[in-house]
Design a protein around this motif. Structure first.
Motif, PDB file in Angstrom:
ATOM      1  N   TRP A  90     -24.397  45.259  84.350  1.00 32.53           N
ATOM      2  CA  TRP A  90     -22.961  45.332  84.093  1.00 32.53           C
ATOM      3  C   TRP A  90     -22.686  44.627  82.774  1.00 32.53           C
ATOM      4  N   TYR A  91     -22.064  45.342  81.853  1.00 33.90           N
ATOM      5  CA  TYR A  91     -21.752  44.788  80.537  1.00 33.90           C
ATOM      6  C   TYR A  91     -20.249  44.567  80.437  1.00 33.90           C
ATOM      7  N   GLN A  92     -19.860  43.308  80.323  1.00 32.15           N
ATOM      8  CA  GLN A  92     -18.455  42.974  80.153  1.00 32.15           C
ATOM      9  C   GLN A  92     -17.931  43.586  78.852  1.00 32.15           C
ATOM     10  N   PRO A  93     -16.612  43.797  78.735  1.00 35.20           N
ATOM     11  CA  PRO A  93     -16.061  44.316  77.482  1.00 35.20           C
ATOM     12  C   PRO A  93     -16.541  43.478  76.288  1.00 35.20           C
ATOM     13  N   GLY A  94     -17.031  44.163  75.266  1.00 34.21           N
ATOM     14  CA  GLY A  94     -17.545  43.489  74.080  1.00 34.21           C
ATOM     15  C   GLY A  94     -19.038  43.237  74.111  1.00 34.21           C
ATOM     16  N   ALA A  95     -19.665  43.431  75.268  1.00 35.23           N
ATOM     17  CA  ALA A  95     -21.101  43.157  75.400  1.00 35.23           C
ATOM     18  C   ALA A  95     -21.956  44.420  75.265  1.00 35.23           C
ATOM     19  N   TYR A  96     -21.325  45.575  75.250  1.00 32.57           N
ATOM     20  CA  TYR A  96     -22.039  46.854  75.227  1.00 32.57           C
ATOM     21  C   TYR A  96     -22.070  47.400  73.800  1.00 32.57           C
ATOM     22  N   SER A  97     -23.072  48.201  73.490  1.00 34.67           N
ATOM     23  CA  SER A  97     -23.158  48.807  72.161  1.00 34.67           C
ATOM     24  C   SER A  97     -23.853  50.166  72.259  1.00 34.67           C
ATOM     25  N   HIS A 113     -20.042  49.458  82.122  1.00 32.84           N
ATOM     26  CA  HIS A 113     -19.712  48.805  80.853  1.00 32.84           C
ATOM     27  C   HIS A 113     -18.235  49.009  80.533  1.00 32.84           C
ATOM     28  N   ASP A 114     -17.732  48.083  79.737  1.00 32.59           N
ATOM     29  CA  ASP A 114     -16.338  48.105  79.310  1.00 32.59           C
ATOM     30  C   ASP A 114     -15.354  48.024  80.479  1.00 32.59           C
ATOM     31  N   LEU A 115     -15.835  47.506  81.591  1.00 37.82           N
ATOM     32  CA  LEU A 115     -14.996  47.191  82.741  1.00 37.82           C
ATOM     33  C   LEU A 115     -15.186  45.703  83.020  1.00 37.82           C
ATOM     34  N   CYS A 116     -14.131  45.037  83.435  1.00 35.68           N
ATOM     35  CA  CYS A 116     -14.243  43.606  83.724  1.00 35.68           C
ATOM     36  C   CYS A 116     -14.636  43.406  85.186  1.00 35.68           C
ATOM     37  N   ILE A 117     -15.712  42.683  85.403  1.00 39.75           N
ATOM     38  CA  ILE A 117     -16.209  42.431  86.764  1.00 39.75           C
ATOM     39  C   ILE A 117     -15.149  41.709  87.607  1.00 39.75           C
ATOM     40  N   MET A 118     -14.350  40.845  86.991  1.00 39.60           N
ATOM     41  CA  MET A 118     -13.337  40.110  87.749  1.00 39.60           C
ATOM     42  C   MET A 118     -12.236  41.052  88.241  1.00 39.60           C
ATOM     43  N   VAL A 119     -11.842  41.995  87.417  1.00 40.26           N
ATOM     44  CA  VAL A 119     -10.822  42.979  87.796  1.00 40.26           C
ATOM     45  C   VAL A 119     -11.372  43.914  88.862  1.00 40.26           C
ATOM     46  N   GLU A 120     -12.574  44.420  88.639  1.00 39.74           N
ATOM     47  CA  GLU A 120     -13.165  45.389  89.571  1.00 39.74           C
ATOM     48  C   GLU A 120     -13.439  44.785  90.945  1.00 39.74           C
ATOM     49  N   THR A 121     -13.818  43.517  91.009  1.00 41.17           N
ATOM     50  CA  THR A 121     -14.055  42.882  92.321  1.00 41.17           C
ATOM     51  C   THR A 121     -12.760  42.570  93.031  1.00 41.17           C
ATOM     52  N   ASN A 122     -11.641  42.585  92.334  1.00 38.60           N
ATOM     53  CA  ASN A 122     -10.331  42.419  92.990  1.00 38.60           C
ATOM     54  C   ASN A 122      -9.951  43.681  93.744  1.00 38.60           C
ATOM     55  N   LYS A 123     -10.530  44.809  93.377  1.00 38.90           N
ATOM     56  CA  LYS A 123     -10.181  46.105  94.001  1.00 38.90           C
ATOM     57  C   LYS A 123     -10.855  46.273  95.355  1.00 38.90           C
ATOM     58  N   ASN A 124     -11.861  45.480  95.650  1.00 35.07           N
ATOM     59  CA  ASN A 124     -12.615  45.637  96.912  1.00 35.07           C
ATOM     60  C   ASN A 124     -11.982  44.872  98.041  1.00 35.07           C
TER      61      ASN A 124
END
Length: 124
Positions: A90-97, A113-124
């Motif tokens: 999982w690549y946080q925003p800014g970590a992917y190329s 990639h380009d998804l925030c793990i903190m935001v996505e884990t709030n959806k579960n």
């Protein structure tokens, strides 16, 4: 990637600086019940959690590697991660190329990639 099955998360680029995402993510995921393993050569402990220096030092049962490092560093660590059998990346925003994208494609790996793990884990 089904985040409901993730239990043990390695944070690549972990830091003691509480204002940086390499620390904010650790605290957020820990609070949500994930087992966290910070990965950094700089510190022995972060937020009361013992660190590991490199990906090769991680236990094999880590479910997900979250990258919070610049893409140039991330590409080298991605190569190491695949070498040691880690495929959930999982690549946080800014970590992917584009370089990371090409390398993963060449190795038949799909990564978040380009998804925030903190935001996505709030959806579960």
């Amino acid at each position: 990637m089904n985040l409901k099955t993730i239990k043990k998360v390695a944070v690549i680029g972990a830091t003691t600086n509480r204002e940086k995402y390499g620390n904010i993510i650790i605290r957020d995921l820990k609070k949500k019940g994930f087992e966290i393993i910070p990965v950094t050569p700089k510190y022995d402990e972060i937020e009361g959690i013992k660190t590991v220096k490199e990906v090769k030092d991680l236990p094999k049962e880590v479910d997900l590697l979250v990258f919070v490092v610049p893409p140039k560093v991330g590409l080298e660590i991605t190569k190491e991660a695949l070498k040691y059998g880690f495929k959930n990346l999982w690549y946080q925003p800014g970590a992917y190329s584009e370089d990371i994208n090409e390398y993963l494609k060449k190795n038949n790996i799909k990564a978040a990639h380009d998804l925030c793990i903190m935001v996505e884990t709030n959806k579960n």
